[in-house]
Design a protein around this motif. Sequence first.
Motif, PDB file in Angstrom:
ATOM      1  N   MET A  78      44.417  33.615  38.342  1.00 31.17           N
ATOM      2  CA  MET A  78      43.644  34.500  37.462  1.00 31.17           C
ATOM      3  C   MET A  78      42.341  34.930  38.128  1.00 31.17           C
ATOM      4  N   GLU A  79      41.642  33.979  38.774  1.00 34.29           N
ATOM      5  CA  GLU A  79      40.401  34.320  39.465  1.00 34.29           C
ATOM      6  C   GLU A  79      40.649  35.379  40.538  1.00 34.29           C
ATOM      7  N   ARG A  80      41.736  35.244  41.251  1.00 31.74           N
ATOM      8  CA  ARG A  80      42.072  36.214  42.301  1.00 31.74           C
ATOM      9  C   ARG A  80      42.441  37.571  41.702  1.00 31.74           C
ATOM     10  N   LEU A  81      43.131  37.565  40.565  1.00 31.70           N
ATOM     11  CA  LEU A  81      43.466  38.800  39.855  1.00 31.70           C
ATOM     12  C   LEU A  81      42.184  39.529  39.440  1.00 31.70           C
ATOM     13  N   VAL A  82      41.248  38.800  38.869  1.00 30.52           N
ATOM     14  CA  VAL A  82      39.981  39.387  38.430  1.00 30.52           C
ATOM     15  C   VAL A  82      39.203  39.931  39.621  1.00 30.52           C
ATOM     16  N   GLU A  83      39.177  39.204  40.721  1.00 30.42           N
ATOM     17  CA  GLU A  83      38.462  39.672  41.913  1.00 30.42           C
ATOM     18  C   GLU A  83      39.095  40.950  42.466  1.00 30.42           C
ATOM     19  N   GLN A  84      40.421  41.041  42.468  1.00 30.02           N
ATOM     20  CA  GLN A  84      41.099  42.262  42.912  1.00 30.02           C
ATOM     21  C   GLN A  84      40.709  43.448  42.034  1.00 30.02           C
ATOM     22  N   THR A  85      40.648  43.208  40.731  1.00 29.85           N
ATOM     23  CA  THR A  85      40.287  44.267  39.791  1.00 29.85           C
ATOM     24  C   THR A  85      38.854  44.731  40.030  1.00 29.85           C
ATOM     25  N   ARG A  86      37.937  43.773  40.154  1.00 25.94           N
ATOM     26  CA  ARG A  86      36.530  44.099  40.420  1.00 25.94           C
ATOM     27  C   ARG A  86      36.396  44.919  41.704  1.00 25.94           C
ATOM     28  N   SER A  87      37.087  44.490  42.751  1.00 24.13           N
ATOM     29  CA  SER A  87      36.961  45.157  44.054  1.00 24.13           C
ATOM     30  C   SER A  87      37.497  46.586  44.034  1.00 24.13           C
ATOM     31  N   ARG A  88      38.338  46.914  43.074  1.00 29.11           N
ATOM     32  CA  ARG A  88      38.879  48.271  42.941  1.00 29.11           C
ATOM     33  C   ARG A  88      38.105  49.102  41.905  1.00 29.11           C
ATOM     34  N   GLY A  89      37.036  48.522  41.355  1.00 23.64           N
ATOM     35  CA  GLY A  89      36.198  49.251  40.420  1.00 23.64           C
ATOM     36  C   GLY A  89      36.616  49.132  38.963  1.00 23.64           C
ATOM     37  N   GLY A  90      37.499  48.222  38.651  1.00 21.53           N
ATOM     38  CA  GLY A  90      37.951  48.068  37.271  1.00 21.53           C
ATOM     39  C   GLY A  90      37.118  47.076  36.482  1.00 21.53           C
ATOM     40  N   ASN A  91      37.195  47.199  35.168  1.00 18.97           N
ATOM     41  CA  ASN A  91      36.536  46.234  34.292  1.00 18.97           C
ATOM     42  C   ASN A  91      37.509  45.617  33.288  1.00 18.97           C
ATOM     43  N   ALA A  92      38.816  45.879  33.491  1.00 20.89           N
ATOM     44  CA  ALA A  92      39.821  45.310  32.594  1.00 20.89           C
ATOM     45  C   ALA A  92      41.165  45.204  33.313  1.00 20.89           C
ATOM     46  N   VAL A  93      41.948  44.223  32.874  1.00 19.98           N
ATOM     47  CA  VAL A  93      43.341  44.112  33.294  1.00 19.98           C
ATOM     48  C   VAL A  93      44.166  44.143  32.017  1.00 19.98           C
ATOM     49  N   LEU A  94      45.055  45.120  31.929  1.00 16.96           N
ATOM     50  CA  LEU A  94      45.935  45.261  30.776  1.00 16.96           C
ATOM     51  C   LEU A  94      47.307  44.683  31.118  1.00 16.96           C
ATOM     52  N   MET A  95      48.024  44.215  30.111  1.00 15.97           N
ATOM     53  CA  MET A  95      49.393  43.711  30.271  1.00 15.97           C
ATOM     54  C   MET A  95      49.494  42.573  31.301  1.00 15.97           C
ATOM     55  N   MET A  96      48.507  41.665  31.299  1.00 10.59           N
ATOM     56  CA  MET A  96      48.527  40.555  32.253  1.00 10.59           C
ATOM     57  C   MET A  96      49.690  39.628  31.942  1.00 10.59           C
ATOM     58  N   ARG A  97      50.339  39.166  32.991  1.00 11.87           N
ATOM     59  CA  ARG A  97      51.450  38.226  32.892  1.00 11.87           C
ATOM     60  C   ARG A  97      51.347  37.211  34.028  1.00 11.87           C
ATOM     61  N   PHE A  98      52.038  36.085  33.847  1.00 16.89           N
ATOM     62  CA  PHE A  98      52.197  35.094  34.902  1.00 16.89           C
ATOM     63  C   PHE A  98      53.654  35.067  35.319  1.00 16.89           C
TER      64      PHE A  98
END
Length: 123
Positions: A78-98
């Motif tokens: 999850m931390e890596r997912l959030v960091e990827q989103t931040r680095s691409r300029g996003g502030n949200a992840v929709l439809m997150m799954r594991f």
Amino acid sequence: MSNLDDFGGGQRPDDSVLVVTTNDVPGHRVERVIGEVFGLTVRSRHLGTQIGAGFKSMLGGELKGLTKTLVESRNQAMERLVEQTRSRGGNAVLMMRFDVTEAADLGTEICAYGTAAVIAPIG
């Protein structure tokens, strides 16, 4: 009594990226869809935990060592997912799954994935 974070996880309230399992966020509009993002980790099995789990499985009950390992792995993904989103300029992840799979009998692969987006409050 155990530490709550040992057996559960999820997002911290002060995180700058909102992660949801839904298509949208009530009270917000999607301004821009960035695209797919994911966070991945592969964890090897700890011999001591495996031996303990083997004995415990004969007696029944929760395999707490394995539970803690899976929680740590999911949180790292999850931390890596959030960091990827931040680095691409996003502030949200929709439809997150594991997604969790065995990795060539050497360990467990945990992938957190979803759609990175920029969202804004309505109004």
